[in-house]
Structures are given as C-alpha cells and as structure tokens.
Write a protein that holds these residues in place. Structure first.
Motif, PDB file in Angstrom:
ATOM      1  N   THR A 254     -13.801  -3.828   3.460  1.00  0.00           N
ATOM      2  CA  THR A 254     -12.804  -3.496   4.474  1.00  0.00           C
ATOM      3  C   THR A 254     -11.586  -4.398   4.321  1.00  0.00           C
ATOM      4  O   THR A 254     -10.437  -3.950   4.441  1.00  0.00           O
TER       5      THR A 254
ATOM      6  N   ASP B  23      -9.472  -3.339  10.470  1.00  0.00           N
ATOM      7  CA  ASP B  23     -10.307  -4.072   9.511  1.00  0.00           C
ATOM      8  C   ASP B  23     -11.242  -5.010  10.243  1.00  0.00           C
ATOM      9  O   ASP B  23     -11.001  -6.174  10.408  1.00  0.00           O
TER      10      ASP B  23
ATOM     11  N   SER C  88       0.824  -1.205   0.000  1.00  0.00           N
ATOM     12  CA  SER C  88       0.000   0.000   0.000  1.00  0.00           C
ATOM     13  C   SER C  88       0.859   1.255   0.000  1.00  0.00           C
ATOM     14  O   SER C  88       0.546   2.237  -0.691  1.00  0.00           O
TER      15      SER C  88
ATOM     16  N   TYR D  16      -9.616  -3.230   1.406  1.00  0.00           N
ATOM     17  CA  TYR D  16      -8.901  -2.006   1.783  1.00  0.00           C
ATOM     18  C   TYR D  16      -7.598  -2.328   2.510  1.00  0.00           C
ATOM     19  O   TYR D  16      -6.551  -1.737   2.244  1.00  0.00           O
ATOM     20  N   HIS D  17      -7.658  -3.290   3.411  1.00  0.00           N
ATOM     21  CA  HIS D  17      -6.491  -3.594   4.239  1.00  0.00           C
ATOM     22  C   HIS D  17      -5.581  -4.670   3.659  1.00  0.00           C
ATOM     23  O   HIS D  17      -4.390  -4.712   3.984  1.00  0.00           O
ATOM     24  N   LYS D  18      -6.122  -5.570   2.838  1.00  0.00           N
ATOM     25  CA  LYS D  18      -5.363  -6.767   2.460  1.00  0.00           C
ATOM     26  C   LYS D  18      -4.928  -6.817   0.997  1.00  0.00           C
ATOM     27  O   LYS D  18      -4.149  -7.699   0.631  1.00  0.00           O
TER      28      LYS D  18
END
Length: 596
Positions: free
Chosen positions: A571, A595, A47, A574-576
């Motif tokens: 979610t 998350d 990211s 978004y995080h993974k």
C-alpha cells in the motif's frame, strides 16, 4: 524516441518504438538500439505523469504482446541493457556520460515494459515474455534465455552496490531501484492467498542474494544521505540535457507556472525509493522456515559503527556496521512519512543493538516529539501510521529507564498542542496526554457498538490514569489539573462494577485536592489551582491509596505478521513510489482506501 526530443503525444507513432514492438527481429548487436536509446526524455516523477505516459503507449503495448513471440525483441532489449551494465562501473569513473545515458534509457524502457506486463499478466507469463528468444536462423543454435530475468535482477542489485553514486549516475540508481520494485510487485496483482513468486525467490536464494548484506547497507545509506536529485540544466552534459530537454514538452510548458508543489515527488526520490524497496525485501519470507531472507537478517543484525565490541550472534549471520547516530537523526527527521515510521518499528522491535542505542540517547525528545505530533494530528495520518506510532511508544515503554527518563525531560511551549496552552510539561506528561487523546479520537472514529470492546478500552484508559496517579503523581500536575476540571466524568465509573476498583484511587486523589481547593479563595484562578495541586500532591496520604502492581504493557507481534505487513508495505509503494499502478488490476488491497 531516437535521436532528439520526443513528446508523450508522439510516442504511439514513434518510428523506433513501432519497430521495437513489431514482428521484425532485432538482434542485440543491431545498430537500431543505439538509435532507440539516443532519446532525450525526462522521466516522469509523479503518479499523474506516469499515468499519462502509460496511457499514451497502450496501443504499443498491445502490439508488443501480440508480436513478442515472433520477434523476441524484449529479450534483446534486456541483453542490450545487460551488456552496457557490465561496463557501468568503469564508465561512471571515467565520466562517460553517453554510455551511462544509454544504459539509463534502456533500463527505463525495460521498466515500462515490465510495469505494463506485471499489471495484466501472471508472473509466469511476464517471465515468458521477458525471456522469449528470437527465432533461430538456419545454422545457428537457439538463444538460451532461461536465466535472463535472474541476470536482470542480479544486474540491478549490482548496479546499486557497485556503481558509484554521483550526479551522473543518480537517475540510473533511482531507475534500478524502481525497476526492482516493479519486478517484485507481481504479488499485488495476484488473486487468491498470499504466495511467494519466482522473482522474489530469485532475490532471496539466487545469485543476487550474495550481495544482500551490502545491498541493505547501501539502501540504508541512501536513506541516510537524503541526496536530492541533481539540478536539471539546459546545457552541460548529454545526460543533463536529457533530463531537461523534453520536460517542457511533457508538461506543455507549465514548469514553474505555479504548480502545486504538494503534488511533486519527494525531495530525495532515491532515498524514498530505497526505503520502500528495503521494506518490501525485509517483510517477505519472514515466516517461511525453508527459505531464509538474507535482507531481513542483514537489517536486523546491523551494528553501530562506533561500538567497541561486536555482539556475538546466536547463528552465522552476515552483518555490517553503520553510523547509528546518522540513522537515528534521519529517522526522527522523517517520521511524518509512513515508510520511515515502519522502518523505525522494524529496527526497534527486531534489532537489539539499535534499540539499545536509542534507549541510551540523551535526546529522546528528538524521537518522541515527532511521533506525538503525528498522533496529535491523527486525522491527517493513515490508521496504519497511527498504529505503528503507538506500537513504537509501547516498545520503548517496556524499558524502565525510558519511563523514568521521559519524566525528567522538561519541555517548553508545545505550540502544536492547541487544546490549551502548555508552557511547562515533561516529555512523559505530554506523551500520556497525547496517547489518551488518541485513544479517545479512535473510539469516536470507530463508533464502537460492541459494548464489551468499549468497556475494555475504557478500563485500559482508567488503568493508565490510576497508575499515573499512584506512581507518578508528582510529575503530572497538568494531568491532575485536567482531571479536576473534568471530575464529573468519573462519577458514573465509580458505581459501575467493572470500573469501581480502578477508579477508587482517582476519586480519592481528586476529592483530597478538591477539599484543599475549597479552603482557598472563593474564586480561585488558574495559578491558584496549580499552586494547590503542587502543594497537595506533596501532602497526599499515600497510605489511603489502594495498592496496585505497576502497570506494564508489552508488545507481542501477531502470529501471522505477514498478513498485515505485506499488504501494508505494498500500500505504501502504491501511494508513495511516484509510480502509477492501475487500481483496476490490484487484488491485494483496496486502492480506493487511504494508504492504511
């Protein structure tokens, strides 16, 4: 970009990119595209790297928005990619590295453009930008781009199901999967209530949907294979050179200099991205009676490759067969990931064949122990991960054979259970200990101030203990030992009108064992207490126990499950996903929260 290496700091001034975002009309057959796509650029895989990339091209993005209607160059780029995509299967088979390389580079730029667009524009506006044709010249018909986005979506699905996965095409498959995630993410940035948008509808009902069954099978096989990204080398083919040539520039020469490995992407980026895309597709259009979700149907009707006979579906549903043994193993080996736990939940709750297969396994501890490990280390997990782990146990516990089997599986030396040394316990006993501990932890974490809710939770715990001591006493010596040690905690409940009935048996069993303990040594040790428990449960007068029906819990999904699962899935993305999603643009959930 263009021939040779490009640094992130140079992207904003790159002559090829500046020409691409300008008002100059560049047709799909212009030699410019070969120059633009002949760049050596290692795609970011975290990211932080993606954020650095996005921020470096902000000025180019603003020019593109201003000029796209004049040039139509975004649509031209998509057409360039589509023309190469039609030949990808053949090029992979004949090891045409240059062709695959340029197709991959084209898709990477398409994905970057889509990613920036989808975060700042409505989906309708995004599609307009992607499909804007170049102005028609005198004597020529205007270009028909009305189906260009669906052509792109269909092409991405066909790449995943048709193009062989080899070292040469690994990055291309990963990019195709990631681009589909980006294209379907408009819902995350849309304000207002959850609604279904155009690109998701294309996947559900458009041309791509005819591949749904094979597509789901392919995504699952990617997850099961857990193929690692091919090793990047300094020499070799153009594509491998592409993968390594610029990375040292991007990271300012910091590769291999002690970077925190925890900040790197997953060991198998393709497997991780495939699961995320599968969850996205399977959790939309679950309640819309007018639109059938072929991806969800395919997942929930997958069958074991070794089943001797096919089950007869109640309706015509396309299905496929898979190695359930490999799927089972891959699932339990990755249950530390939220997305894997959610996939296991879907399969157990909705796929009857898979649930039957799991319940028939003789190595149930392989699946249960990782779940208990997650619950035991609840502070290290998200609330959603804990919630889904508990639901999985609840679904499994609805089966009587499961409840019996787990008490017949002995465990030795559970090293991660650190409250006390557990050298010998059944799987069922450990499950009860961990679940009760989890309930206690969550009560403390939530700091419940509605008394009635607190009482409801406490009663449930007491009902569990009562059921264990009534029906499974001989299998839970360690639990009895703990209850004896903490016996004083039950006295307030025995006089409370809401708990008297469920504490009666608990008090009777503990009083009986305490009476036997008092007739032993003056200062009994641990071994002495365990011996008293072992003998005492055999001679306990069962007729003195109050009769209760055997405790049964059943999981029932909420009436509007999409309200929970759609934000949860995004979610996770978004995080993974390893992508950078601008938190200021997100409307679906609060990105500042963990998350889950």
């Amino acid at each position: 970009m263009g021939a040779g290496s490009s640094s992130i700091s140079d992207l904003a001034s790159n002559q090829y990119l500046k020409r691409f975002v300008s008002t100059e009309v560049i047709t799909a057959n212009d030699p410019f595209w070969n120059q633009l796509l002949s760049f050596t650029f290692s795609i970011p895989d975290t990211s932080a790297d993606h954020r650095l990339l996005e921020e470096s091209v902000t000025s180019l993005y603003m020019e593109l928005l201003q000029n796209h209607a004049t040039s139509g160059n975004v649509a031209a780029l998509i057409r360039v990619f589509l023309s190469r995509a039609t030949e990808l299967k053949a090029s992979a088979q004949c090891d045409n590295s240059v062709f695959t390389w340029q197709a991959y580079n084209a898709l990477f730029i398409v994905r970057c453009v889509c990613k920036l667009l989808v975060q700042h524009l409505s989906e309708e506006e995004v599609i307009e930008v992607l499909q804007t044709p170049p102005p028609s010249t005198e004597g020529t018909l205007p270009e028909d781009n009305s189906n260009l986005v669906e052509d792109l979506v269909t092409s991405l699905v066909e790449i995943i199901v048709d193009v062989p996965l080899v070292d040469l095409t690994y990055s291309l498959h990963h990019e195709a999967t990631t681009t589909l995630l980006v294209l379907t993410s408009a819902l995350v940035f849309a304000s207002g209530e959850l609604c279904y948008l155009t690109i998701l509808k294309m996947l559900m009902t458009g041309r791509a949907s005819i591949h749904a069954c094979l597509f789901v099978k392919t995504l699952l096989k990617r997850f099961m294979a857990q193929d690692k990204q091919p090793v990047k080398s300094e020499g070799g083919s153009v594509v491998l050179g592409l993968a390594s040539g610029l990375w040292n520039v991007l990271t300012l020469g910091l590769v291999g200099s002690g970077e925190d490995s925890s900040k790197k992407g997953p060991e198998s980026p393709l497997a991780s991205q495939s699961v995320l895309l599968l969850l996205v597709l399977a959790n939309h259009y679950t309640a819309d009676r007018t639109t059938r979700n072929p991806y969800r149907q395919a997942l929930l009707h997958a069958q074991n490759f070794h089943d001797p006979a096919e089950s007869t579906p109640t309706q015509a549903v396309a299905t496929f067969k898979l190695e359930f043994a490999t799927l089972y193993k891959t699932l339990y080996m990755h249950l530390h990931d939220d997305q894997t736990t959610l996939l296991l939940y879907l399969l157990l709750h909705k796929n009857e064949d898979f649930r039957t297969y799991v319940l028939a396994r003789t190595d149930m501890e392989s699946l249960i122990l990782p779940i208990l490990h997650t619950l035991y280390h609840a502070p290290d997990s998200t609330s959603h991960h804990i919630y889904m782990s508990l639901i999985i146990l609840l679904i499994l516990s609805e089966d009587d054979s499961f409840n019996k089997t787990i008490h017949d599986i002995p465990l030795k030396n559970i090293t991660w259970y650190t409250e006390r040394l557990i050298s010998d316990i059944s799987l069922g006993g450990l499950l009860i200990l961990v679940v009760i501990r989890t309930i206690t932890y969550n009560m403390t974490k939530m700091r419940l101030s509605d008394v009635s809710v607190l009482e409801e939770v406490l009663r449930m715990v007491l009902e569990i203990l009562n059921s264990v001591l009534t029906h499974q006493l001989s299998h839970n010596h360690n639990l009895v030992y703990t209850l004896l040690y903490k016996r004083h905690l039950f006295h307030p409940f025995s006089t409370h009108p809401n708990f008297q009935d469920v504490t009666q048996n608990i008090e009777m069993v503990l009083s009986y064992l305490m009476g036997r303990l008092e007739t032993t040594k003056r200062d009994p040790g641990v071994h002495d207490v365990q011996e008293v428990i072992q003998q005492g449960v055999l001679h306990l007068p069962k007729d003195r126990l109050k009769k209760f029906p055997e405790l049964k819990f059943k999981y029932v999904e909420e009436n509007e499950p999409e309200e929970f699962f759609i934000p949860y899935v995004w979610t996770l993305v978004y995080h993974k996903s390893g992508l950078y999603w601008n938190p200021k643009c997100i409307c679906m959930f609060d990105p500042s929260q963990p998350d889950g």
